[in-house]
Design an enzyme around this catalytic site. Structure first.
Site, mmCIF file in Angstrom:
data_model
loop_
_atom_site.group_PDB
_atom_site.id
_atom_site.type_symbol
_atom_site.label_atom_id
_atom_site.label_comp_id
_atom_site.label_asym_id
_atom_site.label_seq_id
_atom_site.Cartn_x
_atom_site.Cartn_y
_atom_site.Cartn_z
ATOM 1 N N ASP A 295 3.033 5.233 -5.930
ATOM 2 C CA ASP A 295 4.489 5.031 -5.082
ATOM 3 C C ASP A 295 5.034 6.103 -5.515
ATOM 4 O O ASP A 295 5.596 5.914 -7.301
ATOM 5 C CB ASP A 295 4.979 3.768 -5.266
ATOM 6 C CG ASP A 295 5.133 3.292 -3.653
ATOM 7 O OD1 ASP A 295 5.762 4.008 -3.323
ATOM 8 O OD2 ASP A 295 5.039 1.882 -3.639
ATOM 9 N N ASP B 269 7.547 6.937 -0.486
ATOM 10 C CA ASP B 269 8.165 5.326 -0.144
ATOM 11 C C ASP B 269 9.474 6.303 1.136
ATOM 12 O O ASP B 269 9.882 7.415 0.888
ATOM 13 C CB ASP B 269 8.890 5.417 -1.005
ATOM 14 C CG ASP B 269 10.020 3.909 -0.411
ATOM 15 O OD1 ASP B 269 9.408 2.911 -0.066
ATOM 16 O OD2 ASP B 269 11.144 3.818 -0.643
ATOM 17 N N GLU C 171 5.769 6.624 4.240
ATOM 18 C CA GLU C 171 6.093 5.931 4.922
ATOM 19 C C GLU C 171 7.544 6.137 6.032
ATOM 20 O O GLU C 171 8.342 6.851 5.145
ATOM 21 C CB GLU C 171 6.466 4.286 3.538
ATOM 22 C CG GLU C 171 7.294 3.472 4.737
ATOM 23 C CD GLU C 171 8.602 2.835 3.792
ATOM 24 O OE1 GLU C 171 8.117 1.684 4.030
ATOM 25 O OE2 GLU C 171 8.774 3.427 3.176
ATOM 26 N N HIS D 117 4.440 -5.144 0.330
ATOM 27 C CA HIS D 117 5.280 -6.129 0.226
ATOM 28 C C HIS D 117 6.643 -6.128 1.341
ATOM 29 O O HIS D 117 7.229 -7.066 0.438
ATOM 30 C CB HIS D 117 5.931 -4.849 -0.811
ATOM 31 C CG HIS D 117 6.177 -4.029 -0.941
ATOM 32 N ND1 HIS D 117 5.737 -2.689 -0.170
ATOM 33 C CD2 HIS D 117 7.157 -3.770 -0.562
ATOM 34 C CE1 HIS D 117 5.970 -1.764 -0.259
ATOM 35 N NE2 HIS D 117 7.482 -1.599 -0.560
ATOM 36 N N ASP D 118 6.797 -4.861 2.457
ATOM 37 C CA ASP D 118 8.089 -5.439 2.782
ATOM 38 C C ASP D 118 7.455 -6.794 3.848
ATOM 39 O O ASP D 118 8.517 -6.765 4.773
ATOM 40 C CB ASP D 118 8.205 -4.387 3.697
ATOM 41 C CG ASP D 118 9.595 -3.663 2.265
ATOM 42 O OD1 ASP D 118 10.148 -4.318 0.967
ATOM 43 O OD2 ASP D 118 8.991 -2.456 2.231
#
Length: 557
Positions: A101, A201, A256, A329-330
């Protein structure tokens, strides 16, 4: 090492691990790298090709590790760099890759860069977005993602710094070429150590309108989206990073990108532009957000969901590439969000999975999704750990803007903590996740829903995922076939075809708890077909009626 071929990621499946909640090896209640290493044979059995590791860097942990204080080290709670090396080697020995990440829109406010910047160090002074105030207040009216203003005043420097997320996450200023060079060095450092790519991210937040104008007011603060997402130098920055870091390397890159359009994604993922392999878009997981936002959810409208996903499939079909996901995860657990996590948990989990995995793109499986893990259904705010959730409760409930019962119902359905409860390995204490006290509570249904039971049951959600993953490797039509939607206005059936080299794949999924008659166009279903996969026993031929939450995939020659 995994075998390499051009565009290998087009027939791959990625498994996301949220390290804090995956497997704890030392009993401190937090998952770690040795815990992941101990589960690599499980991932090999599932059949995934790539592991995406959510942040394991040193962090004050204000936003569960997305506030990074050192980009080239491992937080002691997760282990050491030597543990990371063992994880890399263990994956490579099993033919899998490791994706890291890369969080570089912002850092922690405890990062040495920010400390130097606020103190006026000549090399770091302009690493972040600093501005003088306006009319005795912040430079503009922007609000942050996590509630409150997007600016914080620093007494020592006498200026405001921008943070689109938490005040502990100051935004880097990508207009500064030194910032971009430092980011490139981080990525090159991990690639040299053996990483196989990056998930980036909120990467489309890095280019902002340099004038930082006010945004349209939404409640107490302005919306920054128009001026701080998909900004004027976005393509330039991504192309520069590709040429400096990724060109000539056998890696996977996924950005993302909240708010990205199909048209923008076509540019980002078109190979000739040399930017990214694929993007994460959020359109389909925003469709159940109500007038009050994500914590004011509304029921799923399947026709709207189909319109969104189908448009992305057809829009990127000839020159770009999709990432395919329901969970991360969100996001709350998809079987609770879009399916039926009660009577039809197994059926709806497998029908929803089939719908996605037969599309064109690279599928992403989030830990526990392959077990049909559900939302935690927590009803006490004291049980939550997520910064976004806690800020919402404080801002809306404690101020009296939303009544507590309504707010808690929305939180229980949509909080990010639904994805962060520990991985359910066994029916035993703490679901086999830890021998200590878990950092967040374990879902009580682990006594029924767990990996040990699922692996032993050939009819489980786990084995359906395993079969879906295997089919993608076996049939090129799944990875490369042209997508064509069917029954676009049907409120209960998701149907489409994929076509490649004379083969046609017909995908049918009933997204309801009623038996549904399927009325296909006459030219779709031919006589020579093979049932590739179904999620219920004794499936009928195409287009036999679909039983509640039944999914079937037929191959026509």
């Amino acid at each position: 090492m995994p075998e390499s071929s051009a565009d290998w990621w087009k027939s791959s499946v990625v498994y996301q691990i949220y390290p804090s909640s995956f497997s704890d090896s030392d009993g401190d209640g937090v998952g770690d790298l040795p815990g992941i290493i101990g589960k690599l044979d499980y991932l090999k059995l599932l059949g995934v090709d790539v592991v995406w590791l959510s942040p394991v860097y040193p962090s004050p942990w204000d936003d569960n590790g997305y506030d990074i204080s050192d980009h080239t080290a491992i937080d002691p709670r997760f282990g050491t760099l030597e543990d990371w090396d063992r994880l890399r080697d263990g994956l490579h020995e099993r033919g899998m890759r490791l994706v890291m990440d890369l969080v570089v829109n912002h850092t922690s406010d405890r990062h040495p860069w920010f400390t130097a910047s606020r103190e006026g160090d000549p090399d770091r002074r302009d690493f972040y977005v600093w501005r003088p105030g306006r009319d005795g207040g912040p430079p503009n009216n922007w609000g942050s993602v996590f509630s409150g203003p997007a600016w914080t005043y620093d007494e020592g420097r006498g200026e405001y710094y921008l943070h689109l997320f938490s005040p502990s996450q100051p935004d880097l200023d990508w207009e500064n070429p030194k910032v971009r060079a430092a980011v490139h060095e981080i990525a090159l450092w991990w690639l040299a150590r053996g990483a196989d790519g990056f998930r980036m991210d909120v990467i489309n937040f890095v280019s902002k309108n340099p004038k930082l104008p006010d945004g349209p007011r939404t409640g107490d603060y302005g919306d920054f989206a128009e001026h701080a997402i998909n900004g004027p130098r976005m393509h330039e920055f991504l192309h520069e990073m590709h040429e400096t870091v990724f060109a000539g390397r056998d890696v996977l890159t996924v950005g993302e990108m909240p708010g990205v359009s199909v048209e923008q994604a076509r540019i980002h993922t078109n190979p000739v532009n040399r930017e990214l392999d694929m993007v994460f878009q959020f359109e389909h997981v925003d469709l159940d957000h109500g007038p009050g936002g994500k914590f004011d959810p509304r029921p799923l409208d399947l026709v709207r969901l189909k319109a969104s996903l189908n448009r992305w499939q057809t829009g990127l079909n000839d020159r770009g590439w999709n990432s395919l996901y329901w969970n991360n995860h969100d996001q709350p657990r998809v079987v609770s969000r879009f399916g039926d996590d009660g009577r039809y948990r197994v059926e709806s989990a497998t029908a929803i999975a089939t719908t996605l995995h037969m599309m064109q793109g690279t599928p992403y499986v989030y830990q526990g999704e392959e077990l049909g893990m559900t939302n935690a259904h927590l009803d006490d705010i004291a049980d939550y750990r997520d910064l976004e959730t806690l800020n919402y409760h404080r801002t809306m409930v404690e101020s009296g803007r939303v009544d507590a019962a309504t707010a808690m119902a929305g939180i229980a359905r949509m909080s990010r903590d639904n994805a962060r409860t520990p991985m359910q390995w066994t029916a035993g204490e703490n679901a086999g996740f830890t021998t200590g006290t878990p950092w967040i509570g374990v879902n009580p249904n682990h006594t029924r829903i767990n990996a040990e039971a699922a692996v032993a049951d050939q009819g489980s959600v786990f084995h359906h995922y395993r079969r879906l993953i295997a089919l993608r490797k076996k049939h090129q039509v799944i990875a490369h076939g042209r997508f064509a939607p069917l029954l676009e206005e049907d409120p209960r059936v998701y149907a489409y075809t994929r076509a490649y080299n004379g083969q046609v794949l017909l995908v049918l999924a009933n997204w309801s708890d009623h038996t549904v008659k399927v009325d296909l166009p006459e030219d779709v279903a031919g006589p020579d077909s093979t049932l590739l996969i179904g999620n219920l026993p004794d499936p009928g031929p195409a287009p036999a009626p679909l039983r509640p939450w039944e999914a079937r995939v037929h191959l026509f020659h």
